[in-house]
Structure formats: structure tokens, C-alpha cells
Scaffold this motif. Structure first.
Motif, short mmCIF file in Angstrom:
data_model
loop_
_atom_site.label_atom_id
_atom_site.label_comp_id
_atom_site.label_asym_id
_atom_site.label_seq_id
_atom_site.Cartn_x
_atom_site.Cartn_y
_atom_site.Cartn_z
N GLU B 57 -22.17 -89.31 3.15
CA GLU B 57 -21.18 -90.37 3.35
C GLU B 57 -20.42 -90.61 2.03
OE1 GLU B 57 -20.61 -91.54 6.18
OE2 GLU B 57 -19.21 -93.15 5.68
N SER B 58 -21.18 -90.64 0.96
CA SER B 58 -20.56 -90.73 -0.36
C SER B 58 -21.49 -90.08 -1.37
CB SER B 58 -20.34 -92.21 -0.73
OG SER B 58 -21.59 -92.84 -0.87
N GLY B 59 -21.00 -89.92 -2.57
CA GLY B 59 -21.83 -89.32 -3.60
C GLY B 59 -21.63 -87.83 -3.67
N SER B 60 -22.31 -87.21 -4.62
CA SER B 60 -22.10 -85.78 -4.81
C SER B 60 -23.38 -85.12 -5.26
CB SER B 60 -21.01 -85.55 -5.84
OG SER B 60 -21.51 -85.90 -7.13
N MET B 61 -23.38 -83.81 -5.16
CA MET B 61 -24.51 -83.01 -5.58
C MET B 61 -23.94 -81.75 -6.21
SD MET B 61 -26.88 -80.98 -2.92
CE MET B 61 -27.93 -79.65 -3.47
N ARG B 62 -24.47 -81.38 -7.35
CA ARG B 62 -23.96 -80.14 -7.95
C ARG B 62 -25.04 -79.45 -8.77
NH1 ARG B 62 -22.04 -84.39 -11.04
NH2 ARG B 62 -22.54 -84.22 -13.26
N MET B 63 -24.82 -78.20 -8.99
CA MET B 63 -25.73 -77.44 -9.83
C MET B 63 -25.06 -77.26 -11.18
SD MET B 63 -28.31 -76.59 -7.87
CE MET B 63 -29.05 -75.35 -8.91
N GLU B 64 -25.84 -77.51 -12.23
CA GLU B 64 -25.28 -77.29 -13.55
C GLU B 64 -26.02 -76.16 -14.23
OE1 GLU B 64 -25.24 -80.99 -15.60
OE2 GLU B 64 -23.38 -81.63 -14.61
N GLY B 65 -25.30 -75.47 -15.09
CA GLY B 65 -25.94 -74.42 -15.88
C GLY B 65 -25.94 -73.07 -15.20
N MET B 66 -25.24 -72.94 -14.07
CA MET B 66 -25.16 -71.63 -13.45
C MET B 66 -24.09 -70.81 -14.15
SD MET B 66 -27.38 -71.17 -11.17
CE MET B 66 -26.75 -69.66 -10.48
N SER B 67 -24.45 -69.59 -14.52
CA SER B 67 -23.44 -68.75 -15.18
C SER B 67 -22.44 -68.24 -14.15
CB SER B 67 -24.13 -67.59 -15.88
OG SER B 67 -25.06 -66.98 -14.99
N ALA B 68 -22.93 -67.89 -12.97
CA ALA B 68 -22.03 -67.33 -11.97
C ALA B 68 -21.30 -68.44 -11.21
CB ALA B 68 -22.81 -66.47 -11.00
N ASP B 69 -20.23 -68.05 -10.60
CA ASP B 69 -19.44 -68.99 -9.82
C ASP B 69 -20.05 -69.12 -8.42
OD1 ASP B 69 -17.39 -70.68 -10.21
OD2 ASP B 69 -15.87 -69.39 -9.30
N ILE B 70 -20.27 -70.34 -7.98
CA ILE B 70 -20.80 -70.49 -6.63
C ILE B 70 -19.93 -71.46 -5.85
CG2 ILE B 70 -23.22 -69.92 -7.01
CD1 ILE B 70 -23.53 -73.07 -7.19
N GLY B 71 -19.89 -71.23 -4.54
CA GLY B 71 -19.02 -72.04 -3.69
C GLY B 71 -19.57 -73.43 -3.47
N HIS B 72 -20.84 -73.49 -3.16
CA HIS B 72 -21.45 -74.76 -2.77
C HIS B 72 -22.90 -74.71 -3.23
CE1 HIS B 72 -23.03 -77.97 -0.24
NE2 HIS B 72 -21.80 -78.37 -0.05
N PRO B 73 -23.46 -75.82 -3.70
CA PRO B 73 -24.85 -75.78 -4.17
C PRO B 73 -25.83 -75.30 -3.11
CG PRO B 73 -23.92 -78.01 -4.34
CD PRO B 73 -22.82 -77.10 -3.98
N ARG B 74 -25.49 -75.49 -1.80
CA ARG B 74 -26.44 -75.09 -0.75
C ARG B 74 -26.74 -73.60 -0.79
NH1 ARG B 74 -21.91 -76.24 3.12
NH2 ARG B 74 -20.79 -74.27 3.23
N GLU B 75 -25.80 -72.83 -1.37
CA GLU B 75 -26.03 -71.38 -1.41
C GLU B 75 -27.16 -71.00 -2.36
OE1 GLU B 75 -22.19 -69.92 -2.41
OE2 GLU B 75 -21.33 -70.75 -0.57
#
Lengths: 219, 214, 253
Positions: B57-75
Motif C-alpha cells: 500500500e505504501s513504503g518500499s523495499m530495496r536491495m543495496e550493495g548489489m553489483s549487478a543491475d536488477i529489475g526488482h528485489p523479488r528476483e
């Protein structure tokens, strides 16, 4: 991606799979038509292509409702939604596997049923060719219906109701191309090319809308 | 650079009801988070939001420190839900090899072989059998083997040990520990203790989250 | 084989699948040999007798077609008896027998249909007419396929056996009705116009190879049926062992 294709093919062939059922349904539907219209061979050979097309249309709708529902029930759909692989591609692959397992056997069985309908060689060949070009369209647009109905507990019938009206253009051009091959004045190529165009068009909008619906239905 | 999972102000709705709101936490590599709470408090919903299966509904989730480019953290996540995502008609080997090649590995690691994974869950030598022949506990363990055959840094586990006996429980705890030791992240919703050092997030339901992250 | 020591004294002893396997192992080689010899004689006779003055060489198709058609019906009767065995006497081999017979019956029916239309093309000028007899055989073929699909769809053989036994019996009761209504339907629309082989007087010249072929086909059926039953028993044992292996795995952990 080929692993998904192979897995779905294996599932269709294994016990309880739908590969055999579709052809059987096709044969049965076509076989009961003469009982309704009478055994007049001239009449049967005239309506033969249409009967084969209607039979194939109904038979290809048969297993569609399980296309995503089975995946959802055991949780596989969740994992497919999460992958890096675009969902559109996954859906397209599932459609291709579904068509290979259920649509292709219909095309192969069509000549046999054509003999029952007393169709001549040209009519049988033309009907087979139009089925080969047209049945993928039914599966592809049907995937959209299957995705919409995926959360419904008894989606099976609803999928057919949703998808049948969408397949009318396929039926129109498939049957008219098949007839054009037999009846002289009408040209075969224009309706056949339109049929191919419809299949290609559905190959785009079918998986695209199915992917959207699956994302929306996820809960 | 080690990865970390950053969640900020996450809220989710089911229908019209707000299930939880303003959940924030940061999990660094090697961290585990155990989500506890009564039935219906929103543990599963939280996990499904994290897995990207439900829209927040609101808020965010992300991965930090990944060297490669990713589309969405779920991947970068494994999701082990209530259902096993395995086909009864196919053999265990066919199931696992399908998931192995369909999922592929996330950057930064590699999955292990199918027989090795079955061995790691104490079920070596039966992967040629149809999945449907296995008992409920064995099926669950084979579903867990999915976590090993394809590498994902983040494991999202929903009631992972519900159908397991004590020994399989311990086996699973060692797998989780090994994953954490290799720099992975685990978020698990569970009633039973997981058997590993972990922070705890207590869900109370109805838009209230009592315990903040340790 | 160790089963050779087991002798069969009563019919009920056959109920023991192990005894059946022992019997099958002893009987099958003889049956295969006998069938091969009869086929050799039958085929020789079929190709050396004179052709019919009206039908020419195509009459030889009849030597395959008639026995196949006869077996397509006999096979269904065997299945119906087996179905009764499953439901009434609960004979453990009855469902094995019914399950094993269905594909064989479908094959013979298919053979009858194919040879029939091969014969029909030169005789009638078309591959297929919706004649009452042909149509009935085609309906029978569809029923066989339906039964095979039903058997395949269920993975528990015990449950599948009961359900398909019920379906077989329903079909068996329905066959006269189907046959009657098809004949009714056909004569309403089209007076009988097809010529048929036979009638009252079949020349002994044709009768001899026909009879030999009929016996050969019947023996072929029993050979295939016993072999298929044996395979089915083995398949079930393999399944049982695999389930056992699944249960045993992971105990020691």
C-alpha cells in the motif's frame, strides 16, 4: 525457457494429462454430427470443414482452464511471477506447450475425421492447413481468459464463455479459407493470410493481457 | 560489498482492511528475521509483499550493495510458501531440474546439484520417484531442496517447518545457518523456533506492529 | 522360475497374481507358437485362394477384416465379464484383465475400421459411409478410447478399476440400444444401398481361410491379453515397490 516447455509437455503426457482427452473430444464431437444431420454423404462433405473447425475450436477450449489454475493450486505460479524472466515470455511458452500437447494432435487427427466427412483431398489438406495456422490463435487468446478466471474456484466453464466470442474471427477466416480452397471462384490466400495475421496478433495481445491479469490476480 | 535488504514504512491491505503499516527494518548479510504472531496477524501477507506477489500500500523495499543491475528485489528472493510448487506427476528429479534451469542463479552464487540437494535434506536416492509418492514431510523437504538448487541471497520462508519432524527440523536449521554464514539473508514466518540466532518481528495484527526490530 | 512348483488346482487359485504369473510364463510360449503357426497357415490360405469374381483381389481384405471386427466385440465381452468380476466377485485379477483388454480391443477395432475402409474405397468409391454397422463399430472404438483415457486419468488402480467397471457395464447394456438406434437412424435417411459380403452363402473356398484366420486372431487376442495382464501385474508391483522405497527413505535421519 525450453525447460518450461518440456515440463508442460511431460505433464500433458503423463497420467491424467489432457493430451489424449482433447483429441478424443474432437473425434466424438465430429462423430455425433452425422447423427444429427443425417448420413447423406454429399451434405456431410459440404459441411465437413465447418464441422471440423467447430470440433477443433471446442476441443482446444477444453483444457485451457487448467493452464494457470493447476500452477496456482500448487504454488508454482508464485515462483513464476517472481522470476527475472518476463512473465509474458513464461505465458507464451506455456501457451506453446499447451498447443503442442492439445492443438497439434487435433491438426493431425483432422485428416482422419475428414475421411469420415467424405471430404476430398483438397478440402482435407486445406482444413488441416487452416487448423494448423488457426488453432494457436485459440490457445493464445484463451490464455487471457484462463488468466482472468484463474482465481475462480469453478473457472472452467467461464473460461469457455469468455473465450468463445473472442475466437469468432478465427473461426470465420479459418472456415472461409478452407472453403475457398474447394469452391472455385473464391481465392484461398486472402482469408488464409488474414488468419495468420490474427494468430500473430493474438500471439502478442494474448500473453500480454494474460501476464497483466496474473499479476493483478495474485494475492 | 555485502548486500543488505532495506524495508521502509511498508504497509499492506487485503481488500479494504489494513493488515499492517509502517514496518521498517534493515537486514545485512548474514542476518535472519523471524516474524511471529497469532494466526491472521499478517505474517504471510508481509512475506508475500516482500516476495513482490502483493502490491504494498505504501513504503518500499530495496536491495543495496548489489553489483549487478536488477529489475526488482523479488528476483533475488526464494519464496517458500505453504504450497510446495512441485508437480505430483513428475519425478522429484524432473521437478527440481526444471526449477533449477527455470530460475537460474542470482549473481554472487551458484546452486548445487539436484542429488546433492536431496542428500542435504536427508532424502538422497529417491529423486527418481514421482513426487506424489512421497509423504507430506518428504514432499516439504524436497520443496526445500529448491532453495539449494538455484542460488538466491534472500530466503523468504512461510511456516517452513510445519510438516516436519524434529530431526528434519534440525536438518533445516543447519541449512539456514549455512546460508546465513555464506552471507545470505533469511526472513521466516513461524510459530516454532527456527533454531538459529535471529531478530524477531512480532506482528499483532490490525495495523499495529508492537515489536520493532532488534 | 520358482513359481513353477505351484500347481493350480482350482479356478480360484488363479486369483493369486503370483500363481497367475507362473501360469502365464508356462502358457505364453505355447500360445505364441500356436498363434504364429495358425497365422502362417491362415495367411498362406488367404493369398492362395481364388479371388472373388465380383470383388477381385480385395476380397482378401476380408480375411483380416472379419476376424478383427469379431474380436472387437469379443474383447468388449471379455471386459464386461471382467467388470462383473470386479464388482460382484471382487476377483483381484478381474480389474487387471479389464484394464489390459481395453488397448487390445481398441487396436482390433481400429484394425477393423481401417481394413473396412480400405475395402470400401474400391467397392463403394468412398472411404467411409455412415452405414449402421460401420457406425456402430466406430462408436465402439470411441468407447474403448474413453475407457483407456479413464484408466489413464486415475493413478489409484483400485479406484479406477471400480469406476471403469461401472462404465464398461453401462456401455455393455447400452450397446444393443446404440445398435438399434443407429439402424433406425440410418434406414430413416437412406435405404440400405451397400452391398455386403456374404449373406447366406459363403463359398467354402472363402470360408476355410476365414475360419483359420478367425481362430488365429482369437489366439492372438488371448496371447496379447495374458501378456498384457502379466505386464500390468508387474507394473503394479513396481509401483508398490517404488512407494515402499519412498517410505523407507530418510528414516535413518
Amino acid at each position: 525457457m525450453t525447460s518450461l516447455f518440456l515440463r508442460d509437455l511431460k505433464l500433458a503426457m503423463r497420467a491424467g494429462g489432457g493430451a489424449l482427452i482433447g483429441v478424443l473430444f474432437f473425434m466424438t464431437v465430429v462423430a455425433v454430427v452425422p447423427f444429427a444431420v443425417g448420413p447423406d454423404l454429399n451434405l456431410l462433405s459440404r459441411i465437413g470443414p465447418a464441422i471440423l473447425w467447430i470440433g477443433a475450436l471446442l476441443a482446444s477450449l477444453l483444457g485451457l482452464d487448467r493452464l494457470f489454475q493447476a500452477e496456482r493450486e500448487d504454488g508454482s505460479l508464485d515462483l513464476m511471477l517472481m522470476q527475472e524472466t518476463p512473465l509474458v515470455l513464461t505465458v507464451l511458452m506455456k501457451c506453446l506447450a499447451h498447443w503442442t500437447a492439445t492443438g497439434l494432435p487435433l491438426v493431425i487427427a483432422a485428416p482422419l475425421l475428414g475421411l469420415f466427412m467424405n471430404m476430398n483431398e483438397v478440402a482435407i489438406g486445406a482444413t488441416m492447413l487452416t487448423l494448423l495456422a488457426g488453432t494457436p490463435a485459440i490457445t493464445l487468446i484463451g490464455a487471457a481468459g484462463a488468466a482472468v478466471a484463474v482465481t475462480l474456484p469453478r473457472g472452467g466453464l467461464l473460461v469457455s464463455i469468455l473465450v468463445l466470442p473472442l475466437t469468432i474471427p478465427v473461426l470465420i477466416f479459418g472456415v472461409s479459407a478452407a472453403y475457398a480452397a474447394v469452391e472455385d471462384p473464391a481465392p484461398f490466400l486472402p482469408p488464409f493470410l488474414i488468419l495468420i495475421a490474427i494468430t500473430l496478433f493474438f500471439a502478442v495481445i494474448g500473453p500480454l493481457s494474460a501476464a497483466l491479469a496474473l499479476r493483478a490476480a495474485s494475492d | 560489498m555485502p548486500i543488505s535488504l532495506v524495508v521502509e514504512g511498508l504497509s499492506a491491505k487485503r481488500g479494504e482492511d489494513l493488515i499492517f503499516k509502517d514496518i521498517s527494518f534493515i537486514l545485512a548479510a548474514g542476518d535472519a528475521l523471524v516474524v511471529t504472531g497469532a494466526n491472521g496477524s499478517g505474517k504471510s501477507t508481509l512475506l508475500r509483499v516482500l516476495a513482490g506477489l502483493l502490491a504494498a500500500e505504501s513504503g518500499s523495499m530495496r536491495m543495496e550493495g548489489m553489483s549487478a543491475d536488477i529489475g526488482h528485489p523479488r528476483e533475488l528472493c526464494h519464496y517458500l510458501g505453504h504450497r510446495n510448487a512441485m508437480k505430483r506427476e513428475l519425478t522429484v528429479e524432473e521437478n527440481l531440474s526444471f526449477w533449477k534451469s527455470f530460475m537460474g542463479d542470482s549473481p554472487g552464487g551458484a546452486g548445487i546439484g539436484i542429488e546433492d540437494a536431496a542428500e542435504a535434506l536427508g532424502l538422497g536416492g529417491i529423486s527418481h520417484l514421482p513426487f506424489g509418492y512421497l509423504s507430506a514431510g518428504q514432499q516439504r523437504r524436497m520443496a526445500m531442496a529448491k532453495l539449494l538448487v538455484a542460488y538466491r541471497p534472500v530466503w523468504l520462508l512461510d511456516e517452513p517447518t510445519a510438516a516436519l519432524d524434529a530431526s528434519a527440523d534440525r536438518l533445516f536449521a543447519t541449512l539456514v545457518t549455512r546460508h546465513l554464514g555464506a552471507g545470505g539473508i533469511v526472513v521466516a514466518a513461524t510459530h516454532q523456533p527456527l533454531g538459529v540466532e535471529a531478530g524477531e518481528l512480532r506482528m499483532t495484527g490490525f495495523a499495529g506492529v508492537a515489536g520493532e526490530l532488534v | 522360475m520358482s513359481e513353477n512348483s505351484l500347481t493350480i488346482r482350482k479356478f480360484s487359485d488363479l486369483a493369486n497374481p503370483t500363481r497367475f504369473l507362473g501360469l502365464a510364463a508356462r502358457v505364453l510360449p505355447w500360445l505364441i507358437g500356436l498363434t504364429a503357426v495358425l497365422f502362417a497357415i491362415g495367411l498362406y490360405l488367404s493369398f492362395t485362394t481364388e479371388g472373388d469374381y465380383q470383388q477381385g483381389e480385395t476380397v482378401r481384405i476380408m480375411y483380416v477384416h472379419v476376424p478383427a471386427a469379431w474380436l472387437s466385440m469379443m474383447c468388449y465381452t471379455v471386459m464386461a465379464v471382467s467388470a462383473l468380476g470386479t464388482l460382484v466377485w471382487r476377483h483381484p485379477l478381474a480389474d487387471v484383465s479389464a484394464r489390459a483388454a481395453a488397448p487390445i480391443g481398441a487396436c482390433f477395432t481400429f484394425l477393423a475400421l481401417v481394413t473396412g475402409s480400405l475395402w470400401g474405397k474400391p467397392m463403394w468409391g468412398t472411404w467411409w459411409v455412415w452405414d449402421a454397422r460401420l457406425t456402430s463399430v466406430f462408436v465402439l472404438f470411441l468407447m474403448y478410447l474413453g475407457l483407456i483415457a479413464l484408466n489413464r486419468a486415475m493413478d489409484d488402480p483400485g479406484k479406477a478399476a471400480k469406476v471403469s467397471a461401472i462404465l464398461i457395464l453401462v456401455g455393455f447394456v447400452n450397446i444393443p440400444i446404440i445398435k438399434f438406434s443407429v439402424e433406425w437412424w440410418n434406414t430413416l435417411h437412406q435405404p440400405a444401398s451397400v452391398l455386403r459380403l456374404g449373406g447366406s452363402a459363403i463359398d467354402p473356398e472363402f470360408l476355410r481361410p476365414l475360419l483359420v484366420m478367425a481362430v488365429a486372431f482369437t489366439l492372438l487376442f488371448f496371447t496379447l491379453h495374458i501378456a498384457a495382464m502379466r505386464n500390468e501385474i508387474w507394473r503394479r508391483r513396481v509401483t508398490a515397490m517404488r512407494r515402499q522405497a519412498a517410505r523407507a527413505a530418510g528414516r535413518e535421519v
